[in-house]
Write a protein that holds these residues in place. Structure first.
Motif, PDB file in Angstrom:
ATOM      1  N   LEU B 122       8.474 -48.224 -12.570  1.00  0.00           N
ATOM      2  CA  LEU B 122       9.735 -48.535 -11.877  1.00  0.00           C
ATOM      3  C   LEU B 122      10.742 -49.096 -12.880  1.00  0.00           C
ATOM      4  O   LEU B 122      11.912 -48.713 -12.886  1.00  0.00           O
ATOM      5  CB  LEU B 122       9.464 -49.536 -10.737  1.00  0.00           C
ATOM      6  CG  LEU B 122      10.677 -50.224 -10.125  1.00  0.00           C
ATOM      7  CD1 LEU B 122      11.613 -49.216  -9.472  1.00  0.00           C
ATOM      8  CD2 LEU B 122      10.269 -51.259  -9.090  1.00  0.00           C
ATOM      9  N   ARG B 123      10.263 -50.004 -13.745  1.00  0.00           N
ATOM     10  CA  ARG B 123      11.173 -50.611 -14.727  1.00  0.00           C
ATOM     11  C   ARG B 123      11.784 -49.550 -15.643  1.00  0.00           C
ATOM     12  O   ARG B 123      12.986 -49.521 -15.856  1.00  0.00           O
ATOM     13  CB  ARG B 123      10.414 -51.632 -15.577  1.00  0.00           C
ATOM     14  CG  ARG B 123      10.145 -52.903 -14.829  1.00  0.00           C
ATOM     15  CD  ARG B 123       9.931 -54.064 -15.804  1.00  0.00           C
ATOM     16  NE  ARG B 123       9.765 -55.275 -15.056  1.00  0.00           N
ATOM     17  CZ  ARG B 123       8.587 -55.819 -14.759  1.00  0.00           C
ATOM     18  NH1 ARG B 123       7.486 -55.254 -15.183  1.00  0.00           N
ATOM     19  NH2 ARG B 123       8.517 -56.929 -14.059  1.00  0.00           N
ATOM     20  N   SER B 124      10.916 -48.680 -16.165  1.00  0.00           N
ATOM     21  CA  SER B 124      11.466 -47.677 -17.100  1.00  0.00           C
ATOM     22  C   SER B 124      12.323 -46.661 -16.363  1.00  0.00           C
ATOM     23  O   SER B 124      13.328 -46.190 -16.886  1.00  0.00           O
ATOM     24  CB  SER B 124      10.363 -47.011 -17.908  1.00  0.00           C
ATOM     25  OG  SER B 124       9.445 -46.402 -17.056  1.00  0.00           O
ATOM     26  N   CYS B 125      11.937 -46.336 -15.107  1.00  0.00           N
ATOM     27  CA  CYS B 125      12.719 -45.354 -14.347  1.00  0.00           C
ATOM     28  C   CYS B 125      14.097 -45.909 -13.962  1.00  0.00           C
ATOM     29  O   CYS B 125      15.067 -45.171 -13.893  1.00  0.00           O
ATOM     30  CB  CYS B 125      11.968 -44.918 -13.093  1.00  0.00           C
ATOM     31  SG  CYS B 125      10.668 -43.747 -13.471  1.00  0.00           S
ATOM     32  N   LEU B 126      14.153 -47.218 -13.723  1.00  0.00           N
ATOM     33  CA  LEU B 126      15.454 -47.827 -13.389  1.00  0.00           C
ATOM     34  C   LEU B 126      16.427 -47.639 -14.552  1.00  0.00           C
ATOM     35  O   LEU B 126      17.601 -47.344 -14.342  1.00  0.00           O
ATOM     36  CB  LEU B 126      15.266 -49.314 -13.119  1.00  0.00           C
ATOM     37  CG  LEU B 126      15.261 -49.757 -11.653  1.00  0.00           C
ATOM     38  CD1 LEU B 126      15.035 -51.242 -11.562  1.00  0.00           C
ATOM     39  CD2 LEU B 126      16.541 -49.386 -10.939  1.00  0.00           C
ATOM     40  N   VAL B 127      15.896 -47.805 -15.756  1.00  0.00           N
ATOM     41  CA  VAL B 127      16.744 -47.626 -16.944  1.00  0.00           C
ATOM     42  C   VAL B 127      17.182 -46.162 -17.038  1.00  0.00           C
ATOM     43  O   VAL B 127      18.322 -45.853 -17.378  1.00  0.00           O
ATOM     44  CB  VAL B 127      15.964 -48.044 -18.218  1.00  0.00           C
ATOM     45  CG1 VAL B 127      16.787 -47.783 -19.463  1.00  0.00           C
ATOM     46  CG2 VAL B 127      15.557 -49.500 -18.134  1.00  0.00           C
ATOM     47  N   ILE B 182      11.111 -40.098  -7.374  1.00  0.00           N
ATOM     48  CA  ILE B 182      10.593 -38.903  -8.064  1.00  0.00           C
ATOM     49  C   ILE B 182      10.160 -39.297  -9.480  1.00  0.00           C
ATOM     50  O   ILE B 182       9.079 -38.952  -9.943  1.00  0.00           O
ATOM     51  CB  ILE B 182      11.662 -37.785  -8.099  1.00  0.00           C
ATOM     52  CG1 ILE B 182      11.877 -37.233  -6.684  1.00  0.00           C
ATOM     53  CG2 ILE B 182      11.259 -36.660  -9.050  1.00  0.00           C
ATOM     54  CD1 ILE B 182      13.053 -36.299  -6.541  1.00  0.00           C
ATOM     55  N   CYS B 183      11.041 -40.078 -10.145  1.00  0.00           N
ATOM     56  CA  CYS B 183      10.761 -40.504 -11.522  1.00  0.00           C
ATOM     57  C   CYS B 183       9.494 -41.366 -11.562  1.00  0.00           C
ATOM     58  O   CYS B 183       8.624 -41.158 -12.420  1.00  0.00           O
ATOM     59  CB  CYS B 183      11.976 -41.264 -12.058  1.00  0.00           C
ATOM     60  SG  CYS B 183      11.729 -42.009 -13.658  1.00  0.00           S
ATOM     61  N   ILE B 184       9.365 -42.311 -10.622  1.00  0.00           N
ATOM     62  CA  ILE B 184       8.193 -43.213 -10.617  1.00  0.00           C
ATOM     63  C   ILE B 184       6.918 -42.397 -10.400  1.00  0.00           C
ATOM     64  O   ILE B 184       5.934 -42.561 -11.128  1.00  0.00           O
ATOM     65  CB  ILE B 184       8.310 -44.284  -9.513  1.00  0.00           C
ATOM     66  CG1 ILE B 184       9.505 -45.198  -9.747  1.00  0.00           C
ATOM     67  CG2 ILE B 184       7.039 -45.135  -9.456  1.00  0.00           C
ATOM     68  CD1 ILE B 184       9.826 -46.127  -8.594  1.00  0.00           C
ATOM     69  N   ASN B 185       6.926 -41.518  -9.393  1.00  0.00           N
ATOM     70  CA  ASN B 185       5.715 -40.751  -9.083  1.00  0.00           C
ATOM     71  C   ASN B 185       5.284 -39.900 -10.271  1.00  0.00           C
ATOM     72  O   ASN B 185       4.100 -39.787 -10.576  1.00  0.00           O
ATOM     73  CB  ASN B 185       5.934 -39.870  -7.851  1.00  0.00           C
ATOM     74  CG  ASN B 185       6.126 -40.706  -6.604  1.00  0.00           C
ATOM     75  OD1 ASN B 185       5.770 -41.875  -6.569  1.00  0.00           O
ATOM     76  ND2 ASN B 185       6.697 -40.121  -5.574  1.00  0.00           N
ATOM     77  N   GLU B 186       6.262 -39.319 -10.935  1.00  0.00           N
ATOM     78  CA  GLU B 186       5.967 -38.485 -12.099  1.00  0.00           C
ATOM     79  C   GLU B 186       5.384 -39.342 -13.231  1.00  0.00           C
ATOM     80  O   GLU B 186       4.406 -38.972 -13.869  1.00  0.00           O
ATOM     81  CB  GLU B 186       7.274 -37.795 -12.544  1.00  0.00           C
ATOM     82  CG  GLU B 186       7.155 -36.815 -13.679  1.00  0.00           C
ATOM     83  CD  GLU B 186       6.236 -35.644 -13.397  1.00  0.00           C
ATOM     84  OE1 GLU B 186       5.881 -35.417 -12.228  1.00  0.00           O
ATOM     85  OE2 GLU B 186       5.828 -34.995 -14.381  1.00  0.00           O
ATOM     86  N   CYS B 187       6.006 -40.498 -13.435  1.00  0.00           N
ATOM     87  CA  CYS B 187       5.572 -41.422 -14.493  1.00  0.00           C
ATOM     88  C   CYS B 187       4.147 -41.913 -14.214  1.00  0.00           C
ATOM     89  O   CYS B 187       3.297 -41.897 -15.106  1.00  0.00           O
ATOM     90  CB  CYS B 187       6.567 -42.582 -14.561  1.00  0.00           C
ATOM     91  SG  CYS B 187       6.021 -44.010 -15.468  1.00  0.00           S
TER      92      CYS B 187
END
Lengths: 334, 198
Positions: B122-127, B182-187
């Protein structure tokens, strides 16, 4: 604003409690009316957020849990909601909001009263105080802004570090595979050293015999021995490609006529005998693997260098259990 | 399954609006609608939904290339999506899978869980997803539901503070959250999937 009956209709849709026909009609409305669509998206998010916080009331909680059976991916949404709430809580702890000041209310209330001279004087002091407090609050706000910015930068740095660490882990895994490969090659080299030692001992014995004159060697043996030309090469291969996903490069001298391949059988293979094909052509059948000291099973097959392609080659190993493994490599003639 | 080709995408965008930024906005909106519509159906994981939406756009682009006049783009897209979905379901059943199989696979295999990894993602996806700190704060403030005050009032205050209408804020937050998820699930999927041996 959305009516309670509309919200209930949306919930029936989201929880899969609606007949197919009615669902279709509602879906049509979603495409026609963007407000309605985003209302529905928001309702789902809010229901999931409440559920993740354990604050969804009994009936809706049951309905949402029932829907998970048909929409298992909603679990990921719940997990994401939990992560989001954890992050929000963490950020709040870092920059706790300053309690809303009621000073202005108090001042205005003060002026609403009938004022005496003393009250005016006190008012002036209060205004001064308010200004000072305002200044301090502003300074505090500015510091908090700076702190929040610092925090954001730190988090971005942390995310970057995490990414770097992940890359390092991948690199380490690739190195591990490479070392495993090299360990296998070392085992073969050790065997070769043993063979050479044996040959050396035999030659020394022959030399002793010549010196003693006990056993006259034939003329061929007395001729000076030419430096050996390498005609046989040994190659160790793991299933798949080579290091880090790249194809295995096999450097061989021009003089090499045949190559002795040692193919490591995948540890999970239950087969006992194997057949080997080179680029689709059969080269060996009913091969039994040999066990190394470390318990690895190695298949040995010798192939004439001329049978190999100058470019990429594939050795396909089929076990008696029907499972296939491929060993990719590329010749590099030196 | 075919993916949306650059040419098909270009044709689609030109039909949505002649203004590129408006077309992009409409595309994003339509894509979210199509994806959500699929994920709200039974047993349609987001990963499959994405591919089916691409297929939908592909078919629409083919029709546009054939000169078919589409009066109501959204309604048309919805119809095509339903066809694509039905075909996908039938194919799935022909391949010998039933709903229960899908459920078992989706529930156990598709959802690996590790809260720490998810939080890190979540942290990296927020960025990655938020284009600046303002957008980052927008997500965090909009979905901050811990406070005692009513959610509606809180969001109204937030909209006023940002100089946006409440509906516009809702759309922005919903889109950002969808991208974020989407970004979190992929990560998470990437980090929990073991590196395959080569």
């Amino acid at each position: 604003m959305t009516e309670p009956s509309q919200i209930e209709e949306m919930k029936r849709y989201l929880f899969h409690e609606m007949p197919e026909k009615e669902r279709e009609t509602l879906e049509e409305r979603l495409f026609e009316n963007s407000d309605y669509f985003y209302e529905l998206v928001e309702l789902e998010n809010d229901l999931i957020d409440s559920y993740a916080r354990g604050k969804l009331d009994g009936k809706d909680r049951e309905r949402l849990e029932r829907s998970l059976a048909e929409m298992p991916e909603r679990r990921a949404k719940i997990a994401n909601a939990r992560a989001l709430q954890t992050l929000i809580a963490e950020e709040k702890n870092v920059s706790a909001p300053v309690a809303a000041s009621t000073l202005w209310e108090r001042i205005s209330n003060f002026f609403n009263l009938k004022m005496s001279a003393l009250q005016y004087a006190t008012g002036a002091v209060a205004i001064l105080l308010a200004c000072a407090t305002g200044f301090l609050l502003y300074q505090n706000w500015q510091e908090r802004q700076e702190f929040a910015e610092l925090q954001n930068r730190r988090q971005a740095e942390l995310a970057e570090k995490e990414k770097l660490l992940q890359e390092q882990i991948t690199e380490l895994e690739s190195l591990k595979r490479r070392f495993e490969n090299e360990r296998g090659q070392n085992e073969i080299l050790n065997e070769k050293i043993e063979e050479i030692d044996n040959q050396k001992q035999q030659l020394e014995q022959q030399l002793k015999n010549i010196r003693r004159g006990n056993n006259q060697p034939d003329n061929k043996n007395t001729e000076p021995i030419a430096p050996p030309t390498q005609t046989l090469a040994s190659v160790f291969l793991l299933p798949g490609g080579g290091r880090g996903g790249a194809i295995t490069q096999v450097p061989i001298k021009q003089s090499v006529r045949s190559i002795n391949f040692s193919l490591q059988v995948p540890p999970e293979s239950a087969a006992e005998t194997f057949s080997v094909r080179l680029n689709g052509n059969p080269v060996a059948q009913n091969l039994k693997p040999r066990k190394t000291a470390s318990g690895r099973r190695i298949l040995r097959v010798t192939i004439a260098a001329q049978q190999l392609r100058e470019t990429d080659n594939t050795l396909t190993v089929t076990g008696d259990d029907g499972k296939e493994d491929s060993y990719l490599f590329r010749l590099e003639k030196q | 399954m075919p993916t949306l080709t650059p040419k098909a995408f270009e044709l689609l965008m030109s039909r949505l609006d002649s203004d590129e930024s408006k077309a992009a906005e409409m595309y994003e909106d339509l894509r979210l609608k199509l994806t959500r519509c699929l994920t709200w159906k039974k047993n349609c994981p987001e990963s499959q939904a994405d591919a089916l939406v691409d297929e939908t756009f592909d078919r629409i682009a083919v029709k546009l290339a054939q000169g078919v006049e589409i009066e109501n783009f959204y309604a048309y897209a919805h119809k095509v999506l339903n066809f694509v979905w039905l075909e996908h379901r039938n194919k799935y059943k022909e391949d010998g899978y039933d709903d229960e199989t899908t459920l078992a696979v989706s529930a156990d295999a598709v959802f690996p869980e590790d809260p720490d990894i998810r939080l890190a993602c979540l942290r990296s996806c927020l960025v990655e997803v938020a284009k600046d700190d303002k957008e980052r704060r927008l997500i965090l403030d909009y979905y901050d539901t811990e406070e005692g005050e009513k959610l509606k009032n809180r969001r109204k205050t937030l909209a006023e503070r940002l100089g946006l209408k409440i509906n516009a804020l809702k759309v922005r937050a919903s889109r950002l959250r969808a991208k974020l998820e989407i970004c979190i699930n992929e990560c998470v999927r990437k980090r929990l999937t073991p590196v395959t041996k080569t």
